[in-house]
Design a protein around this motif. Sequence first.
Motif, PDB file in Angstrom:
ATOM      1  N   THR A 230       0.818  -1.211   0.000  1.00 47.67           N
ATOM      2  CA  THR A 230       0.000   0.000   0.000  1.00 47.67           C
ATOM      3  C   THR A 230       0.846   1.253   0.000  1.00 47.67           C
ATOM      4  OG1 THR A 230      -0.131  -0.187   2.400  1.00 47.67           O
ATOM      5  CG2 THR A 230      -2.016  -0.975   1.138  1.00 47.67           C
ATOM      6  N   PHE A 261      -5.624   3.124  -0.438  1.00 50.04           N
ATOM      7  CA  PHE A 261      -6.708   2.615   0.404  1.00 50.04           C
ATOM      8  C   PHE A 261      -6.130   1.627   1.393  1.00 50.04           C
ATOM      9  CE2 PHE A 261      -8.365   3.562  -3.786  1.00 50.04           C
ATOM     10  CZ  PHE A 261      -9.387   4.459  -3.488  1.00 50.04           C
ATOM     11  N   ASP A 262      -6.495   1.788   2.653  1.00 48.29           N
ATOM     12  CA  ASP A 262      -5.932   0.845   3.609  1.00 48.29           C
ATOM     13  C   ASP A 262      -7.017   0.160   4.427  1.00 48.29           C
ATOM     14  OD1 ASP A 262      -6.682   2.971   5.050  1.00 48.29           O
ATOM     15  OD2 ASP A 262      -4.707   3.392   5.926  1.00 48.29           O
ATOM     16  N   SER A 266     -11.559   1.812   1.437  1.00 48.61           N
ATOM     17  CA  SER A 266     -11.931   1.169   0.186  1.00 48.61           C
ATOM     18  C   SER A 266     -13.404   0.783   0.168  1.00 48.61           C
ATOM     19  CB  SER A 266     -11.048  -0.049  -0.083  1.00 48.61           C
ATOM     20  OG  SER A 266     -11.334  -1.051   0.859  1.00 48.61           O
ATOM     21  N   ASP A 288      -6.013  -1.050  -8.421  1.00 53.60           N
ATOM     22  CA  ASP A 288      -5.725  -2.419  -8.028  1.00 53.60           C
ATOM     23  C   ASP A 288      -5.995  -2.556  -6.538  1.00 53.60           C
ATOM     24  OD1 ASP A 288      -4.942  -5.005  -8.145  1.00 53.60           O
ATOM     25  OD2 ASP A 288      -2.789  -4.598  -8.180  1.00 53.60           O
ATOM     26  N   THR A 289      -6.766  -3.560  -6.179  1.00 54.09           N
ATOM     27  CA  THR A 289      -6.994  -3.787  -4.753  1.00 54.09           C
ATOM     28  C   THR A 289      -6.722  -5.246  -4.437  1.00 54.09           C
ATOM     29  OG1 THR A 289      -9.325  -4.222  -5.124  1.00 54.09           O
ATOM     30  CG2 THR A 289      -8.741  -1.975  -4.509  1.00 54.09           C
ATOM     31  N   LYS A 290      -6.285  -5.477  -3.221  1.00 55.31           N
ATOM     32  CA  LYS A 290      -5.932  -6.838  -2.811  1.00 55.31           C
ATOM     33  C   LYS A 290      -6.545  -7.108  -1.451  1.00 55.31           C
ATOM     34  CE  LYS A 290      -3.044  -7.473  -6.160  1.00 55.31           C
ATOM     35  NZ  LYS A 290      -3.048  -8.487  -7.160  1.00 55.31           N
ATOM     36  N   ASP A 291      -6.707  -8.374  -1.190  1.00 59.10           N
ATOM     37  CA  ASP A 291      -7.253  -8.782   0.085  1.00 59.10           C
ATOM     38  C   ASP A 291      -6.134  -9.352   0.952  1.00 59.10           C
ATOM     39  OD1 ASP A 291      -8.729 -10.278   2.110  1.00 59.10           O
ATOM     40  OD2 ASP A 291     -10.465  -9.773   0.858  1.00 59.10           O
ATOM     41  N   VAL A 296      -9.281  -5.191   2.956  1.00 56.61           N
ATOM     42  CA  VAL A 296      -8.969  -4.806   1.592  1.00 56.61           C
ATOM     43  C   VAL A 296      -7.963  -3.657   1.564  1.00 56.61           C
ATOM     44  CG1 VAL A 296      -9.920  -4.032  -0.603  1.00 56.61           C
ATOM     45  CG2 VAL A 296     -11.271  -5.521   0.871  1.00 56.61           C
ATOM     46  N   TYR A 297      -6.931  -3.871   0.801  1.00 56.21           N
ATOM     47  CA  TYR A 297      -5.946  -2.829   0.569  1.00 56.21           C
ATOM     48  C   TYR A 297      -5.918  -2.550  -0.914  1.00 56.21           C
ATOM     49  CZ  TYR A 297      -4.112  -3.737   5.209  1.00 56.21           C
ATOM     50  OH  TYR A 297      -3.965  -3.875   6.539  1.00 56.21           O
ATOM     51  N   GLY A 298      -5.504  -1.349  -1.276  1.00 47.85           N
ATOM     52  CA  GLY A 298      -5.372  -1.121  -2.698  1.00 47.85           C
ATOM     53  C   GLY A 298      -4.958   0.294  -2.996  1.00 47.85           C
ATOM     54  N   HIS A 299      -4.770   0.526  -4.262  1.00 49.51           N
ATOM     55  CA  HIS A 299      -4.455   1.884  -4.646  1.00 49.51           C
ATOM     56  C   HIS A 299      -4.933   2.166  -6.064  1.00 49.51           C
ATOM     57  CE1 HIS A 299      -0.185   0.457  -5.925  1.00 49.51           C
ATOM     58  NE2 HIS A 299      -1.123  -0.416  -6.181  1.00 49.51           N
TER      59      HIS A 299
END
Lengths: 329, 226
Positions: A230, A261-262, A266, A288-291, A296-299
């Motif tokens: 992130t 996004f932390d 999100s 792009d976001t990831k779990d 959920v994290y992403g940017h």
Amino acid sequence: MIVLKELCKTYSSASGDVEALKDINLTIQDGEIFGIIGLSGAGKSTLVRCINLLERPTSGSVIIDGEDITTLPRAALLKMRRKISMIFQGFNLLEQRSVLRNVTFPLEIAGVGSQEAREKALGLLKVVGLEEKAAAYPAQLSGGQKQRVAIARALASDPRYLLCDEATSALDPNTTRSILELLRRINQELGVTIIVITHEMKVIDQICDRVAVIDQSRIAEEGRVSDVFTNPKSQIARELILPQDRAALETSGGKKIRLIFDGMQSKEPVISRMTLDCQTPVNIMFADTKDFDGIVYGHMIIELPTDENQAAKVMSWLKNSPVKWKEEA
Amino acid sequence: MLSETFYKLWDAGILQRGVWETIYMTVISTAISYVIGLPLGVILNITDREGICPIHWLNRLLGIIVNFFRSIPFIILMVAMLPVANFIVGTSLGNKAMIVMLVIAASPYIARMVESSLKEVDAGVIEAAQSMGANNFQIITKVLLPEARPSLIMGAVISMVTILGYSAMSSTIGGTGLGQIAISYGHQRFNPDIKWICVFLTVIIVQIIQEVGTAIAHRTDKRITK
């Protein structure tokens, strides 16, 4: 625990010295899955080979479970290597041996009786889901199956550590996923500490707890995967996380802003709120976001309008919002 | 007539003896040459800069010795080594002495064949064995030689055929076998039929060695999926 202290590796050749590793300091905790990511030529393969001394570091120490293995006599080093197994991109199975005899191979080396070795190997083939292939030869297996055999073989000596050198780079995405799942299971069920070398961010995403980013022979950045993902601090980490295709980030001249996004944010409709509040359209260039562990994290990278007034409106909105953001170069 | 000559020689037992002597010399020489050439080839391979146990001076030294013997044409080596044969087997005549000659000529050749076969073994597989804590002896006996087996067998076939050719040459200085029959009965008595019969029989022996060897190499190669 594996501690690398001030590790340097220099190759001398006719055309001059090449520094493959410069002042590497890393600590890998027991039970974790530690990722080392970098582009080809960054030095990651050399680094992983320094852990079991397939490559001798030019200086520095490799401390495994409190013992500096660079000072061990050869016989003790060979014994120590049984605690540190390794799997490879090219699988490296013995082509003239059956699957079963590949798995018994490390036990043969360690002098374990053939009956005991056989039973253990069959058990391990069950762990990797290939017990029916015991009598087959490597040439008869698919890439994923070969890597499973290699994993079974790596586990035969009851290692505490497993080094994975680009272990999934020759495999298709589905097979990669299943091999990574297997590795995670081995980590959780057998408590094997795993060190993963890769050039693919998705491998790090999927299984690693912590990651070190290596660039030009040095550790550029190190930390929890979610943190590095992130909020990448180094240029190389950003390159690895952001799209490789820089052309995709060509703008029509507007400012580029990266929103981070932390978890909390999100879930919020941030972009909609921003465009509605500012009455200004923004262009989403990358998202792009990831779990990670259920959060959920992403940017996302957005481009502001070229009109300065409109851009200023968005900037002031961002300044007053709880969203983390950064201006992109 | 060719067939008449053939039966005459056959009834006299000359051809059977020739075939037997040729095979005997070839097989014994190949076997002894491997006893010397195989370890030599292994040492050449492992002491190489890329090998598992690089020892530069030893590699160079052995390389020079091997090249020395390989660069001398067999017919000259044979004559030059007569005193050596005399020293080792007590005679410089007959098949015993010829076997010494063949071994001196073939061992360096076989060493190079073995060296190149071992070079074909994937470096990654050797690295895998090293990562498991295998020592060099285990890598040689459990990785290098077994993994190179098909290539080693093919090399042995080529070596055997070469030695068979050398054995015919050795008849010029007292060796026996088909070569001797071709020279003393055929060439020196101006009987080309006998020469051709010997050629024919030699071709058959070479074919058999080649076919059987290739079949064994294929049969035992686990990389070939049937």
